[in-house]
Design an enzyme around this catalytic site. Structure first.
Site, PDB file in Angstrom:
ATOM      1  N   SER A  96       0.654   6.805   2.895  1.00 44.32           N
ATOM      2  CA  SER A  96       1.288   7.941   3.569  1.00 44.32           C
ATOM      3  C   SER A  96       2.341   8.595   2.693  1.00 44.32           C
ATOM      4  O   SER A  96       2.922   7.962   1.803  1.00 44.32           O
ATOM      5  CB  SER A  96       1.953   7.486   4.859  1.00 44.32           C
ATOM      6  OG  SER A  96       1.017   6.936   5.741  1.00 44.32           O
ATOM      7  N   GLU A 105     -10.110  -1.723   5.901  1.00 45.35           N
ATOM      8  CA  GLU A 105      -8.916  -1.908   6.712  1.00 45.35           C
ATOM      9  C   GLU A 105      -9.231  -1.829   8.195  1.00 45.35           C
ATOM     10  O   GLU A 105      -8.900  -2.699   8.971  1.00 45.35           O
ATOM     11  CB  GLU A 105      -7.886  -0.836   6.355  1.00 45.35           C
ATOM     12  CG  GLU A 105      -6.641  -0.949   7.199  1.00 45.35           C
ATOM     13  CD  GLU A 105      -5.667   0.188   6.980  1.00 45.35           C
ATOM     14  OE1 GLU A 105      -4.649   0.197   7.656  1.00 45.35           O
ATOM     15  OE2 GLU A 105      -5.951   1.058   6.139  1.00 45.35           O
ATOM     16  N   SER A 154       3.878  -0.595   3.659  1.00 49.52           N
ATOM     17  CA  SER A 154       4.067  -1.964   4.149  1.00 49.52           C
ATOM     18  C   SER A 154       4.321  -2.916   2.992  1.00 49.52           C
ATOM     19  O   SER A 154       3.639  -2.837   1.973  1.00 49.52           O
ATOM     20  CB  SER A 154       2.836  -2.425   4.926  1.00 49.52           C
ATOM     21  OG  SER A 154       2.639  -1.586   6.024  1.00 49.52           O
ATOM     22  N   GLN A 170       0.857  -1.195   0.000  1.00 54.64           N
ATOM     23  CA  GLN A 170       0.000   0.000   0.000  1.00 54.64           C
ATOM     24  C   GLN A 170       0.887   1.236   0.000  1.00 54.64           C
ATOM     25  O   GLN A 170       1.972   1.226   0.563  1.00 54.64           O
ATOM     26  CB  GLN A 170      -0.972  -0.019   1.174  1.00 54.64           C
ATOM     27  CG  GLN A 170      -0.370  -0.263   2.550  1.00 54.64           C
ATOM     28  CD  GLN A 170       0.179   0.997   3.204  1.00 54.64           C
ATOM     29  OE1 GLN A 170       0.044   2.099   2.664  1.00 54.64           O
ATOM     30  NE2 GLN A 170       0.803   0.835   4.346  1.00 54.64           N
TER      31      GLN A 170
END
Lengths: 377, 315
Positions: A128, A243, A160, A125
């Protein structure tokens, strides 16, 4: 009001239990945040897929089982109780796939989901950014229109799995005049594409569980845009709710950990000093399990996941930390020796940060569940 | 699996709520604490008209033969409105302990009952208004011989009486104790909900430094923690009513008690000095929650019971 498991679900649970008892690797795989461990976890995903157990909640046509949410929870309870490997495909399976089912095209689903289900394509993903953490709408990465697609540029961070993954998904500002949540586009891109640089970042345990991703005019074809250009925020919110709400941390994980904690406490002679905390760990895991059964009932009857997702995440992130702290305190001077409990402890410390910090969740609960006034931000 | 209140249960809860919302329970609580029972008994008769005391009495004895899940749905509402009186004792416990000939009068609400079960329930609540005073000892139930009190509770509306055992009536099934615990836990969850709603409403309306205090994160985060604890305690109460295992029932008591207590402390903090006055209703709920947190066994006792009863999977 009941907690009955129907026959088909019970049969499915038994099948999962038996299969796992036979196949869970012993000794455990190496950390998925190492090159060697990542490869091992990829193979494990393929093994799960061969048994049609890698994506049980997906439709049959994509190697799923059309499992109900209850069956998915039962799968997870068995999975964690068996001490099976962490899911290296988690970002894709639980965050991207629900987004594709909701907003993707048929072509995207047919192309992306099968290799995802087998671990042949592992997704990272890319939410951020250096200047956009909790305030994700402040993101600066941009996408500029080009012939047949977009040129993506910018920096993503705390991604991640990105150190070893194949592809990534995230939001890019496609309208340079736009502000905040508007003018964003949801893109998928290849982590080995020209113009992409991945810089692995070692985490507390020393392994690169996340990475920084730099993009310099990376060509993203139109077929890798999810939803309409400019609609990225709305599209991403589906993923965010998945999530925090249900998929990321299923009760099975905490039930299994609480059971192990109780066993550890008994093995250590049931010391009275930590007894209450051990009880609270089990009570918390049981509460979260029952709460989730309630959520599943609500969803099955057409309800949605609203600000309750924040309640959910705030609860389990605290439960996870408290549970592991209790185990380490119970072990006393032996507690510092690296092993499953220290691994679990370090992992739990990230919970109150990712997917929206505790403080962001509390704001959401207060404003959207309790109706307290927003403050300027 | 359908783990949510049924349509009938929701409707029952709504009709109870409608009745109690118009019943001025705070006034009845204050009167009850002064030993003036009439306003509280009026509420009790109205609850009886809706079938509350009949819930756990078998149909053949004039009751509704309802489930433990029906019971907790009702007690959440009773707790939300802080209804005074020996409700847990009469509605949840006595139907499993009382002599059969008393059951029709219990079901109709004509007969109020109370019970002591030392050491966890050392006093009989409101024994002066109860027509049937029971005492549980060594797995048996007895009709109490003499009653002395009241002993003051931190909650003035909980009038506690010492009782001495007398005539033996028969065995005391363990289920009676579990049902009492469930009812207390549901009351706590309901009272906690009321406290959270009051505190949230106050935080939206009370202004300091030119804006609502609920816009400050320091206040928001306190209330968000309360909401989270209460949201996760409620499924334990409902789940325990379904399974009736000792672990689940005790877990429900611990979680509901601690969530409600956090709600009480937080509500007081959010209200500030006004909440500390006798005039404000907040104190009625705060002292009720404090009393119920220990009643029927405190958190330490119930945590120990959870640990003793756990059958864990080895992984």
């Amino acid at each position: 009001m009941d907690l009955d498991i129907d026959e088909a679900s019970a049969a499915f649970r038994d099948e999962v239990r038996e299969w796992l008892a036979e196949h869970v690797p012993r000794p455990a795989l190496s950390s998925m945040d190492t090159a060697e461990g990542f490869a091992q976890h990829r193979e494990w995903e393929a093994k799960l897929a061969d048994a049609r157990l890698s994506v049980v909640s997906w439709p049959r046509e994509y190697t799923g089982r059309d499992a109900s949410l209850l069956q998915w929870l039962l799968f997870e309870e068995e999975y964690y109780a068996a001490g099976a490997p962490g899911r290296v495909g988690q970002n894709g399976i639980f965050m991207l796939a629900p987004t594709l089912f909701a907003h993707g095209t048929q072509e995207q689903r047919d192309r992306i989901l099968p290799p995802m289900a087998r671990g042949e394509q592992v997704w990272a993903q890319a939410w951020s950014e250096p200047e956009a953490g909790s305030d994700i709408a402040a993101l600066r990465s941009r996408a500029v229109r080009t012939d047949g697609g977009w040129l993506a540029s910018g920096a993503k961070t705390w991604s991640s799995r990105a150190a070893f993954a194949d592809r990534a998904f995230g939001l890019f500002r496609s309208d340079p005049e736009s502000q905040r949540h508007r003018g964003l586009t949801y893109l998928m891109f290849d982590l080995r594409a020209e113009g992409v640089t991945v810089r692995p970042i070692p985490q507390l345990d020393g392994e690169p569980g996340f990475a920084e991703i730099f993009l310099d005019n990376v060509l993203v074809p139109d077929t890798d845009v999810i939803g309409e250009p400019g609609e990225g925020w709305r599209v991403a919110m589906t993923t965010a709710n998945n999530e925090r709400g249900l998929s990321l941390r299923s009760p099975g994980r905490f039930l299994a950990a609480a059971d192990r904690l109780v066993t550890l406490w008994r093995e250590q002679g049931e010391p009275a000093a930590v007894a209450e905390r051990v009880a609270d760990a089990w009570i918390g895991a049981r509460a979260y399990q029952l709460y989730t059964y309630g959520t599943v009932t609500r969803l099955a009857e057409g309800g949605g996941l609203g600000p309750e997702s924040s309640v959910n995440k705030l609860f389990w992130s605290h439960l996870d930390v408290a549970l592991h702290e209790t185990a380490l305190d119970l072990l006393g001077p032996e507690g510092e020796v690296a092993g499953p409990w220290t691994d679990g402890y370090l992992f739990s410390l990230a919970g109150p940060i990712y997917g929206g910090t505790d403080q962001i969740q509390r704001n959401t609960i207060a404003e959207r569940l309790l109706g307290l006034p927003r403050e300027a931000r | 699996m359908r783990f949510a209140p049924t349509a009938e249960q929701k409707q029952f809860a709504e009709s109870l709520h409608d009745l109690l919302a118009g019943a001025d329970t705070p006034a009845a609580v204050r009167e009850w604490g002064e030993g003036r029972h009439e306003p509280g008994l009026k509420i009790w008769r109205d609850l009886a008209d809706l079938g509350v005391p009949a819930l756990l009495v078998p149909e053949r004895d004039g009751g509704l033969g309802a489930s433990a899940a029906d019971l907790v749905v009702a007690f959440e509402v009773l707790g939300y409105h802080a209804v005074p009186g020996p409700l847990v004792e009469s509605v949840a416990v006595a139907p499993r302990l009382a002599p059969r000939e008393s059951l029709p009068a219990l079901a109709s609400g004509e007969l109020l009952a109370t019970v002591a079960s030392p050491p966890l329930v050392p006093y009989a609540l409101d024994a002066d208004v109860a027509g049937l005073v029971l005492r549980v000892r060594d797995g048996g139930v007895e009709r109490a011989r003499s009653v002395a009190g009241p002993v003051r509770s931190v909650d003035a509306a909980r009038r506690l009486f010492r009782v001495r055992a007398g005539e033996a009536l028969g065995d005391a099934p363990g289920e009676a104790f579990e049902l009492g615990l469930l009812a207390v836990s549901a009351q706590l969850a309901g009272a906690g909900r009321w406290l959270l709603e009051q505190a949230s409403a106050y935080a939206r309306q009370r202004e300091q430094y030119g804006r609502a205090i609920g816009s400050f994160q320091a206040v928001k985060h306190l209330l968000a923690d309360v909401a989270t604890r209460l949201e996760l305690a409620r499924p334990l109460v409902h789940g325990a009513a379904v399974t009736m295992t000792a672990c689940d029932v005790s877990a429900a008591k611990v979680a509901a008690g601690e969530a409600a207590y956090l709600a009480a402390r937080t509500a007081l903090q959010v209200h500030g000095a006004i909440g500390y006055t006798a005039e404000h209703d907040l104190g009625l709920w705060l002292t009720r929650v404090r009393a119920l947190t220990g009643a029927w066994g405190g958190a330490a006792w119930h945590r120990a019971r959870v640990l003793a009863g756990l059958d864990v999977r080895d992984g």
